[in-house]
Design a protein around this motif. Structure first.
Motif, PDB file in Angstrom:
ATOM      1  N   UNK A   1       0.855  -1.244  -0.043  1.00 41.58           N
ATOM      2  CA  UNK A   1      -0.020  -0.065   0.228  1.00 41.58           C
ATOM      3  C   UNK A   1       0.846   1.285  -0.182  1.00 41.58           C
ATOM      4  N   UNK A   2       1.982   1.326   0.665  1.00 41.15           N
ATOM      5  CA  UNK A   2       2.769   2.362   0.885  1.00 41.15           C
ATOM      6  C   UNK A   2       3.938   2.362  -0.272  1.00 41.15           C
ATOM      7  N   UNK A   3       4.570   1.363  -0.740  1.00 39.35           N
ATOM      8  CA  UNK A   3       5.598   1.417  -1.715  1.00 39.35           C
ATOM      9  C   UNK A   3       5.264   2.467  -2.923  1.00 39.35           C
ATOM     10  N   UNK A   4       3.979   2.305  -3.445  1.00 44.83           N
ATOM     11  CA  UNK A   4       4.043   3.058  -5.074  1.00 44.83           C
ATOM     12  C   UNK A   4       4.457   4.631  -4.598  1.00 44.83           C
ATOM     13  N   UNK A   5       4.544   5.127  -3.402  1.00 48.88           N
ATOM     14  CA  UNK A   5       4.697   6.718  -3.070  1.00 48.88           C
ATOM     15  C   UNK A   5       5.919   6.795  -2.368  1.00 48.88           C
ATOM     16  N   UNK A   6       6.854   5.888  -2.235  1.00 47.37           N
ATOM     17  CA  UNK A   6       8.255   6.070  -1.513  1.00 47.37           C
ATOM     18  C   UNK A   6       9.208   5.581  -2.290  1.00 47.37           C
ATOM     19  N   UNK A   7      10.628   6.342  -2.171  1.00 46.34           N
ATOM     20  CA  UNK A   7      11.441   5.988  -2.705  1.00 46.34           C
ATOM     21  C   UNK A   7      12.187   4.595  -2.471  1.00 46.34           C
ATOM     22  N   UNK A   8      12.008   4.464  -0.825  1.00 49.51           N
ATOM     23  CA  UNK A   8      12.544   3.300  -0.233  1.00 49.51           C
ATOM     24  C   UNK A   8      11.842   2.684   0.989  1.00 49.51           C
ATOM     25  N   UNK A   9      11.543   1.867   1.487  1.00 51.85           N
ATOM     26  CA  UNK A   9      11.066   1.322   2.437  1.00 51.85           C
ATOM     27  C   UNK A   9      11.829   0.110   2.994  1.00 51.85           C
ATOM     28  N   UNK A  10      12.431   0.471   4.221  1.00 58.74           N
ATOM     29  CA  UNK A  10      13.385  -0.476   4.631  1.00 58.74           C
ATOM     30  C   UNK A  10      12.798  -1.069   6.203  1.00 58.74           C
ATOM     31  N   UNK A  11      12.569  -2.281   6.435  1.00 56.95           N
ATOM     32  CA  UNK A  11      11.757  -2.785   7.632  1.00 56.95           C
ATOM     33  C   UNK A  11      12.508  -3.982   8.067  1.00 56.95           C
ATOM     34  N   UNK A  12      13.126  -3.748   9.288  1.00 57.02           N
ATOM     35  CA  UNK A  12      14.102  -4.989   9.851  1.00 57.02           C
ATOM     36  C   UNK A  12      13.769  -5.037  11.468  1.00 57.02           C
ATOM     37  N   UNK A  13      12.935  -6.025  11.502  1.00 59.02           N
ATOM     38  CA  UNK A  13      12.354  -6.098  13.110  1.00 59.02           C
ATOM     39  C   UNK A  13      13.424  -6.759  14.123  1.00 59.02           C
ATOM     40  N   UNK A  14      14.823  -7.020  13.560  1.00 57.94           N
ATOM     41  CA  UNK A  14      15.630  -7.668  14.424  1.00 57.94           C
ATOM     42  C   UNK A  14      16.478  -6.576  15.166  1.00 57.94           C
ATOM     43  N   UNK A  15      16.415  -5.463  14.554  1.00 59.94           N
ATOM     44  CA  UNK A  15      16.959  -4.219  15.354  1.00 59.94           C
ATOM     45  C   UNK A  15      16.090  -3.156  15.695  1.00 59.94           C
ATOM     46  N   UNK A  16      16.630  -2.167  16.427  1.00 59.90           N
ATOM     47  CA  UNK A  16      15.927  -1.070  16.919  1.00 59.90           C
ATOM     48  C   UNK A  16      15.748  -0.108  15.509  1.00 59.90           C
ATOM     49  N   UNK A  17      15.004   0.962  15.410  1.00 60.06           N
ATOM     50  CA  UNK A  17      15.119   1.795  14.306  1.00 60.06           C
ATOM     51  C   UNK A  17      16.436   2.591  14.059  1.00 60.06           C
ATOM     52  N   UNK A  18      16.863   2.836  15.442  1.00 61.95           N
ATOM     53  CA  UNK A  18      18.411   3.498  15.143  1.00 61.95           C
ATOM     54  C   UNK A  18      19.199   2.344  14.617  1.00 61.95           C
ATOM     55  N   UNK A  19      19.250   1.312  14.682  1.00 54.50           N
ATOM     56  CA  UNK A  19      19.960   0.118  13.956  1.00 54.50           C
ATOM     57  C   UNK A  19      19.608   0.257  12.469  1.00 54.50           C
ATOM     58  N   UNK A  20      18.467   0.546  12.200  1.00 55.75           N
ATOM     59  CA  UNK A  20      17.944   0.524  10.823  1.00 55.75           C
ATOM     60  C   UNK A  20      18.568   1.888  10.040  1.00 55.75           C
ATOM     61  N   UNK A  21      18.503   2.858  10.662  1.00 54.15           N
ATOM     62  CA  UNK A  21      19.000   3.848  10.207  1.00 54.15           C
ATOM     63  C   UNK A  21      20.523   4.002  10.227  1.00 54.15           C
ATOM     64  N   UNK A  22      21.016   3.464  11.228  1.00 59.30           N
ATOM     65  CA  UNK A  22      22.514   3.273  11.071  1.00 59.30           C
ATOM     66  C   UNK A  22      23.027   2.416   9.826  1.00 59.30           C
ATOM     67  N   UNK A  23      22.459   1.486   9.786  1.00 62.01           N
ATOM     68  CA  UNK A  23      22.892   0.414   8.381  1.00 62.01           C
ATOM     69  C   UNK A  23      22.562   0.803   7.360  1.00 62.01           C
ATOM     70  N   UNK A  24      21.508   1.763   7.365  1.00 61.11           N
ATOM     71  CA  UNK A  24      21.226   2.419   5.969  1.00 61.11           C
ATOM     72  C   UNK A  24      22.157   3.565   5.488  1.00 61.11           C
ATOM     73  N   UNK A  25      22.367   4.363   6.775  1.00 59.66           N
ATOM     74  CA  UNK A  25      23.278   5.528   6.287  1.00 59.66           C
ATOM     75  C   UNK A  25      24.677   5.809   6.766  1.00 59.66           C
ATOM     76  N   UNK A  26      25.114   5.089   7.745  1.00 55.99           N
ATOM     77  CA  UNK A  26      26.328   5.075   8.464  1.00 55.99           C
ATOM     78  C   UNK A  26      26.864   3.781   8.637  1.00 55.99           C
TER      79      UNK A  26
END
Length: 323
Positions: free
Chosen positions: A119-144
């Motif tokens: 439902x969301x994908x048509x309107x976003x550049x990217x959608x990254x979901x990883x339930x194994x870590x916290x959101x900070x972990x997702x952001x860190x892996x994606x950017x830093x």
């Protein structure tokens, strides 16, 4: 002769949309309002600089914030969403933000169904979901990914957010950020690579005294339902995560519902069903930790404030049994 008193001119604060329109950089970060959000924003600032515009949102106001962003011309700039999961109908707001010219990147660790993602994908550049870590972990892996300071921030924040409790520093940060007035302070320190310092330790000591009193008051009013789950329902006076953990130890429950006077609630559960129950009460979150809201009127609010009585407890217990 009467004195003429000149009124002091009060400088008008800019509205949220004025802040968005006047953003200093091409990055707006919309995130939650807890430690994980502070960590996510700290990593974003390590990468994109301290001038990015950050919007801290509760779960319930996520749609409202998206509406504010959609009312401003995105001009191709980035809207980074983190630590906020899918909510029923949110794709309508995402579509409007996209139509306003924003490039949306969504980084989350809440549980999504494949249908919700579609439902969301048509309107976003990217959608990254990883339930194994916290959101900070997702952001860190994606950017830093190669940033050691960002990795350390993510490790400490995940320790608290995922209830690992292996690093004592995480409990201190979690406690301090439970007070909204310290959220930016902790964010700024984390962005500089500082986990704990003397200032944070002093703040924590004061909060710890207040926390102990609030926990005792909540647990004293707890009502326990026994069925498929052992559910402790109690009024919340602050510190929901810590109170839930203490109630679990003292009462032997495996699900804790803490309700604030406004009707908003915080839910913790051993079984991975917390988010499913919360969705039935205008909320959502993680399988083991979530939030929602009861439709409290003035009577329900005063019953909780005056007598510690939680209205809606029976209905909640029935919903939990049906999951």
């Amino acid at each position: 002769m009467p004195l003429c008193l000149r009124k002091k001119s009060v400088e008008r604060k800019p509205s949220l949309q004025e802040k968005i329109v006047g953003r200093a950089t091409g990055v707006v970060h919309l995130t939650h309002n807890d430690l994980d959000a502070a960590g996510s924003d700290a990593v974003c600032r390590m990468v994109f600089g301290p001038e990015i515009l950050t919007l801290f949102s509760s779960v319930n106001r996520f749609g409202w914030f998206m509406g504010q962003v959609s009312g401003c011309n995105g001009k191709g700039d980035r809207l980074i969403i983190s630590d906020l999961g899918y909510q029923k109908g949110i794709e309508d707001q995402v579509r409007k933000v996209h139509a306003a010219g924003w490039k949306i990147e969504w980084y989350d660790h809440h549980k999504w169904s494949e249908e919700e993602m579609e439902r969301v994908r048509p309107f976003v550049v990217s959608l990254t979901v990883d339930t194994s870590v916290c959101a900070t972990g997702v952001v860190c892996a994606s950017f830093a990914g190669g940033n050691a300071a960002a990795a350390e921030v993510a490790r400490v924040v995940c320790d608290y957010d995922l209830w690992r409790h292996e690093d004592p520093r995480s409990a201190v940060l979690g406690m301090v950020t439970s007070k909204r007035e310290f959220l930016e302070l902790i964010r700024d320190k984390l962005a500089e690579g500082v986990i704990i310092d003397d200032e944070v330790s002093r703040i924590f000591a004061g909060i710890e005294r207040d926390k102990n009193a609030c926990m005792r008051k909540s647990i004293r009013h707890a009502r326990v339902f026994r069925g498929k789950y052992v559910i402790a329902v109690m009024p919340a006076y602050g510190y929901p995560s810590e109170t839930a953990a203490e109630a679990r130890r003292e009462l032997g429950c495996d699900m804790e519902l803490l309700v604030f006077a406004t009707g908003k609630f915080s839910l913790r559960s051993v079984a991975p069903v917390s988010h499913l129950i919360a969705r039935q009460f205008n909320g959502g979150g993680h399988p083991n930790a979530s939030g929602g809201s009861f439709a409290y009127g003035w009577r329900e609010r005063w019953m909780l404030k005056l007598f510690g009585r939680v209205s809606g407890a029976k209905e909640f217990a029935e919903a939990a049994e049906a999951v």
